[in-house]
Design a protein around this motif. Structure first.
Motif, short mmCIF file in Angstrom:
data_model
loop_
_atom_site.label_atom_id
_atom_site.label_comp_id
_atom_site.label_asym_id
_atom_site.label_seq_id
_atom_site.Cartn_x
_atom_site.Cartn_y
_atom_site.Cartn_z
N UNK A 180 52.87 27.46 25.99
CA UNK A 180 51.62 27.88 26.65
C UNK A 180 51.23 29.29 26.22
N UNK A 181 49.93 29.50 26.11
CA UNK A 181 49.42 30.82 25.77
C UNK A 181 49.28 31.69 27.01
N UNK A 182 49.00 32.95 26.79
CA UNK A 182 48.85 33.88 27.92
C UNK A 182 47.47 33.72 28.54
N UNK A 183 47.44 33.84 29.85
CA UNK A 183 46.18 33.76 30.58
C UNK A 183 45.98 35.06 31.34
N UNK A 184 44.75 35.43 31.51
CA UNK A 184 44.45 36.65 32.27
C UNK A 184 43.81 36.25 33.58
N UNK A 185 44.35 36.80 34.65
CA UNK A 185 43.82 36.49 35.98
C UNK A 185 42.52 37.25 36.21
N UNK A 186 41.59 36.59 36.87
CA UNK A 186 40.33 37.24 37.20
C UNK A 186 40.55 38.18 38.38
N UNK A 187 39.99 39.38 38.29
CA UNK A 187 40.16 40.38 39.34
C UNK A 187 39.51 39.89 40.62
N UNK A 188 40.23 40.12 41.74
CA UNK A 188 39.68 39.74 43.05
C UNK A 188 38.43 40.55 43.36
N UNK A 189 38.36 41.77 42.82
CA UNK A 189 37.21 42.62 43.10
C UNK A 189 35.93 42.03 42.54
N UNK A 190 36.06 41.26 41.46
CA UNK A 190 34.86 40.72 40.83
C UNK A 190 34.14 39.71 41.72
N UNK A 191 34.89 39.07 42.63
CA UNK A 191 34.30 38.03 43.48
C UNK A 191 34.12 38.47 44.92
N UNK A 192 34.37 39.74 45.22
CA UNK A 192 34.32 40.18 46.62
C UNK A 192 32.90 40.55 47.00
N UNK A 193 32.35 39.86 47.99
CA UNK A 193 30.96 40.07 48.40
C UNK A 193 30.76 41.45 49.03
N UNK A 194 31.73 41.90 49.85
CA UNK A 194 31.60 43.20 50.51
C UNK A 194 31.56 44.32 49.49
N UNK A 195 32.43 44.23 48.46
CA UNK A 195 32.45 45.27 47.43
C UNK A 195 31.16 45.25 46.63
N UNK A 196 30.65 44.07 46.33
CA UNK A 196 29.38 43.97 45.59
C UNK A 196 28.24 44.58 46.39
N UNK A 197 28.25 44.35 47.71
CA UNK A 197 27.19 44.91 48.56
C UNK A 197 27.23 46.44 48.57
N UNK A 198 28.45 47.00 48.68
CA UNK A 198 28.59 48.45 48.71
C UNK A 198 28.16 49.07 47.37
#
Length: 995
Positions: free
Chosen positions: A698-716
């Motif tokens: 298996x190849x290496x995978x990179x996890x998507x940052x939780x911050x990218x999908x956080x609605x509260x952080x996007x709003x701020x």
């Protein structure tokens, strides 16, 4: 008289002398055989003028003369005087002094276990006895004019100090208080508090010792010719006595950082040393007994061993040769004191003449004639008398009281020449010496080895120099590994001994205060404690600091002002974004760790695992999954590609692990056999090669940052981008000021919380204690009549509740039971019983009595179970006691029930954020029970580690608590049993009294 003095001035001076000759102080001078010092004059004059006094002066300066003048004033005016001390031994000693001056008919003694002429006009007592009188409203207080509190600095004592403040606060206003203290660095602060709670108080401070004190170090001699011969036929190293300070330094006023004697430094360099690497050689970090602070400085004498410490008998011999006996030799260990006596005996040391020896033996036999003959052997009587006859003795808390008192008498008379003592000897007992020696500058405080403080050093060495006998006193520190003369000079030259209050409300205090003055007034009374006074003074400094912070915050706010909008609002948005990102990062980290732990838990032998990152990055094969390894997850044993066997932990794989294949691990695989490791590593490489050929690795995978999908952080972030200040060209400069403002605001808020926490802190503890008492029914809500509260000694007369203990809700059984406060709290019937329990575990005792836990016990069993509430062993692990009557007997069941009650009380205290009631200790149960059933002292102590003196001391404390139980138990049966238990314990060596 000077030439410039006018006739009018001479006439005025003559009239003043005539007036002074007619004062009561002048009468008092007539009974003294020495002139008064200036500080004694000033204090006595203040007393005669009707003021209270605080006298702070060094040990041996003659503070007690002021207390004796208060006694003189009381007798002269037909009033009463109480002379209080912190310990019974000092009370006994002061009682003897006053009887010799005023006669036995005029002087009484009250020490808990001794009552002599308690209604005399002058009564010597322990401070606890006076506190109990005040709460009980005792009629003995009638006519009281003076109270002398000797050793008042004892109020800093963690366990018994609060009693002193209770007495000072609750004494009637018309009683003059005479407070006698060692030299403390905050005497003025203590005097200000006394002025606040007692009225007009004169503070008299004297730092001048009546006998100058010289400082020395005793160093092992480098000259073999000065060795000391001993009875074994050999010779020990001699010792040289050297001054600590350089010759031009005034030892009575050395100043700051006084220079060290060159002779002493030279002697340190030339001193004989132990082997650097062998036993007794130089110690380092990690070695038991190593001292950093106050010890040898790092980087010195690395190639040398430690300087040799002179033998104890060689120290005594050197002090004798220099004419410095009698001496007190402080060793911070009971075993060390006894060992020192044995070493002196073994060395053949003899410090007495035949006439002195005969007198010593006569006194020892006379003082111990009450001890049963069968107990003498177990007490070590014969060795003790032999050492006394040679002028050598030990003195520590583990000794029988009569032995200690005999040592004190013989030493005071100059018959015993050297006493090896623990630091308890420094507390009050009048045993002045020509010199005081300290074996070390480090002591065990019950939890750790700690350095002796400047205040402790001053207290210990304060006994050196007998007023009227010695021209000068001598403090001697014996050279030992790690002794730094600069550190010693700092100890000897400083006078830092601040008095710190240890006051805290107790359950007994709470019910007594509520019964007497009501809850609101009780809170006001507690706010006047020295503890709160010091806390409030500390608040002044904190408040000033908070004010400075507030001014700086205003400046920072001005500096970050932006003409485009509210930059404080913009900065707050930035902080919220940063905080949200941190929260998300921590949540993601916890989630990743949980996933890694789960992956570890799924591992099985033969799994081929990829560790993508970390110090174990690469591929491994699992040998043992290491299941059930605890909080940190499994720790599997793995084999790496380069044939190494390792333990794999969750910390080794921060990026997680992946199982990519599986190989067979032979059942007979032995990781210690290189050939088997080589074969399995080859199998691992082959499995990885097969994956590569099949393209299945298996190849290496990179996890998507939780911050990218956080609605509260996007709003701020969106709010930040549209804020007017976002496009300001000076944004970064404003942001720096905003960061400074935020950091200082955080500090400011913490400071304000500290101020709020200190203000009214004692009253808040009192409120929490009242809440516990409400929960348990010792206090009850409800309004009550305004009728006065009867004295406690009358409040429970004729209280005989039928059917055992109960909580009478209306408190109608007595006048005291009807007491309530104006805020709706009153003392219930059960609370009235608690008012009579003054022991440290007052609430635990009250609960056991109320629940009838001890109802069916006989006298020996009651004494044994009460010992668990009193005793605190010197060691934590005593093992399971051999409970008389077996594990299912009445005593065992009572012990188990008492433990359950303690556990419930402990849980309740924890829930109310109150310092926990001391844990039970069953280490004395068997010994107390054996003694109460009449066994010999030998049978009682056989097989235990309890010293005879400790056993007697603890028995007297058990008797003291039983005496309280005998008056506080709700049922007649338990009260009778408590009286019987007291009689059974008070026999033989326990019954001995020196008065």
């Amino acid at each position: 008289m000077t030439a410039a003095e006018s006739p009018a001035a001479r006439y005025a001076a003559s009239r003043a002398r005539q007036a002074a000759s007619r004062t009561r102080l002048a009468e008092f001078r007539q009974v003294l055989d020495f002139p008064l010092d200036d500080f004694q004059e000033r204090a006595c004059e203040a007393l005669e003028e009707g003021r209270g006094v605080l006298v702070a002066a060094p040990t041996g300066a003659g503070k007690t003369v002021v207390g004796e003048f208060a006694v003189h004033l009381a007798l002269d005016g037909g009033r009463k005087a109480f002379y209080t001390t912190p310990i019974k031994a000092l009370s006994n000693q002061k009682y003897g002094d006053l009887v010799r001056r005023y006669g036995a008919d005029s002087v009484g003694l009250l020490t808990g276990d001794t009552t002599i002429n308690g209604e005399a006009p002058v009564v010597v007592m322990t401070t606890e006895v006076l506190r109990n009188m005040l709460y009980a409203g005792s009629r003995t207080l009638e006519g009281l004019a003076f109270v002398v509190m000797d050793e008042v600095h004892y109020l800093a004592d963690r366990f018994r100090g609060p009693v002193w403040e209770e007495v000072i606060i609750h004494l009637p206003d018309d009683v003059q208080l005479v407070s006698l203290s060692a030299t403390v660095s905050n005497a003025e602060e203590f005097g200000d508090w006394l002025e606040m709670v007692r009225g007009d108080t004169t503070v008299v401070v004297s730092e001048r010792r009546p006998v100058p004190l010289w400082q020395h170090v005793l160093v092992a001699s480098a000259n073999p010719a000065t060795g000391v011969a001993h009875a074994g036929g050999g010779r020990a190293l001699g010792a040289d006595l050297l001054d600590l300070y350089a010759g031009h330094v005034d030892p009575t006023d050395p100043g700051v950082n006084p220079p060290i004697s060159p002779d002493l430094l030279a002697a340190f360099r030339a001193a004989p040393r132990t082997s650097a690497s062998g036993p007794g050689g130089r110690r380092g970090p990690g070695d038991r007994g190593y001292r950093g602070r106050g010890g040898r400085r790092p980087g010195t004498d690395r190639a040398l061993g430690a300087r040799r410490t002179p033998a104890r008998f060689a120290v005594v011999d050197a002090l004798d040769a220099d004419g410095l006996l009698p001496a007190i030799y402080f060793i911070f260990s009971r075993a060390g004191c006894e060992g020192a006596v044995q070493q002196c005996l073994a060395a053949g040391l003899r410090l007495t003449s035949p006439a002195e020896e005969a007198e010593i033996r006569r006194v020892a036999e006379e003082r111990t004639e009450t001890i049963p003959a069968e107990d003498l052997d177990v007490l070590g009587y014969w060795t003790w008398t032999e050492s006394l006859a040679r002028g050598i003795a030990a003195h520590h808390a583990g000794m029988l009281p009569v032995f200690k008192e005999t040592v004190e008498e013989l030493f005071s008379r100059g018959l015993v020449k050297v006493v090896f003592a623990t630091e308890t000897l420094a507390l009050g007992i009048n045993m002045p010496a020509r010199s005081v020696a300290l074996e070390k500058l480090v002591k065990w405080d019950g939890t750790a080895h700690v350095d002796v403080t400047p205040g402790e050093y001053t207290q210990l060495t304060g006994r050196a120099g007998r007023r009227g006998i010695d021209v000068e006193g001598h403090a001697v520190v014996v050279d030992h590994a790690g002794l730094d003369p600069v550190h010693l000079a700092g100890l000897a030259s400083k006078r830092l001994y601040p008095l710190r209050s240890s006051f805290r409300p107790t359950y007994n205090m709470a019910v007594n205060l509520v019964a007497q003055v009501g809850r609101d007034r009780a809170r006001e009374v507690l706010e006047t404690s020295f503890a709160q006074f010091q806390a409030d003074r500390g608040v002044v400094g904190l408040a000033k600091q908070a004010q400075a912070h507030a001014e700086a915050l205003d400046g920072y706010a001005q500096a970050m002002t932006c003409d485009r909008g509210d930059f404080a609002q913009y900065a707050a948005l930035r902080r919220r974004i940063t905080a949200r990102e941190g929260d998300l990062s921590r949540a993601a980290s916890r989630s990743r760790r949980a996933e890694v732990v789960a992956a570890f838990e799924r591992l099985r032998p033969g799994d081929v695992v990829e560790v993508p990152s970390g110090r174990r990055a690469g591929y491994v094969v699992v040998l043992d999954p290491g299941e059930g390894a605890g909080f940190d997850g499994p720790r599997p044993t793995v084999l790496t590609q380069d044939r190494q066997v390792k333990r794999l932990t969750v910390a080794d794989a921060p990026g997680g692990i992946r199982t990519v294949a599986k190989v067979r691990v032979p059942k007979s695989f032995n990781p210690r056999v290189p050939a088997q490791r080589r074969d399995l590593a080859s199998t691992l490489r082959n499995a990885l090669g097969a994956l590569d050929e099949a393209g299945a690795r298996p190849g290496r995978t990179s996890a998507r940052s939780a911050a990218a999908d956080d609605a509260e952080l996007s709003r701020l972030r969106a709010q930040l981008r549209v804020h007017p200040c976002h496009d300001c060209p000076d944004r970064d400069d404003h942001a720096r000021w905003a960061e400074r403002w935020a950091r200082l605001k955080k500090e400011h808020d913490q400071l304000v919380r500290r101020v709020e926490g200190r203000t009214g802190s004692i009253a808040r503890v009192f409120d929490r204690i009242c809440d516990v008492l409400l929960t348990l029914g010792y206090l009850a809500p409800g309004d009550a009549a305004d009728d006065p509260v009867a004295p406690l000694e009358d409040a429970l007369d004729a209280e005989e509740p039928a059917g055992g203990p109960r909580d009478d809700g209306d408190g109608s059984g007595s006048a005291g039971g009807r007491a309530a406060d104006r805020a709706g709290l009153r003392v219930t019937r059960d609370g009235q019983w608690l008012r009579r329990l003054y022991a440290e575990n007052d609430l635990l005792l009250a609960e056991c009595l109320r629940r009838g836990v001890w109802e069916d016990l006989d006298a020996p069993a009651l004494a044994a179970v009460v010992s668990t509430c009193v005793y605190a062993g010197r060691r934590e692990d005593h093992g399971e006691p051999d409970v008389p009557g077996g594990p299912h007997g009445k005593l065992a069941r009572a012990l188990e029930a008492t433990t359950r009650v303690w556990s419930e009380v402990d849980d309740l205290e924890e829930a109310h954020d109150i310092d926990a009631t001391g844990a039970l200790d069953e280490g004395l149960v068997t010994a107390v029970h054996r003694w109460a059933v009449g066994r010999s002292l030998d049978a009682v102590l056989r097989g235990s580690e309890i010293a005879a003196g400790d056993f007697v001391r603890w028995c007297k404390q058990v008797i003291d608590v039983l005496d309280q139980v005998a008056t506080a138990a709700p049922t007649p049966a338990v009260r009778r049993t408590a009286h019987q238990a007291i009689e059974k314990l008070r026999r033989g060596v326990v019954a001995y009294s020196s008065v």
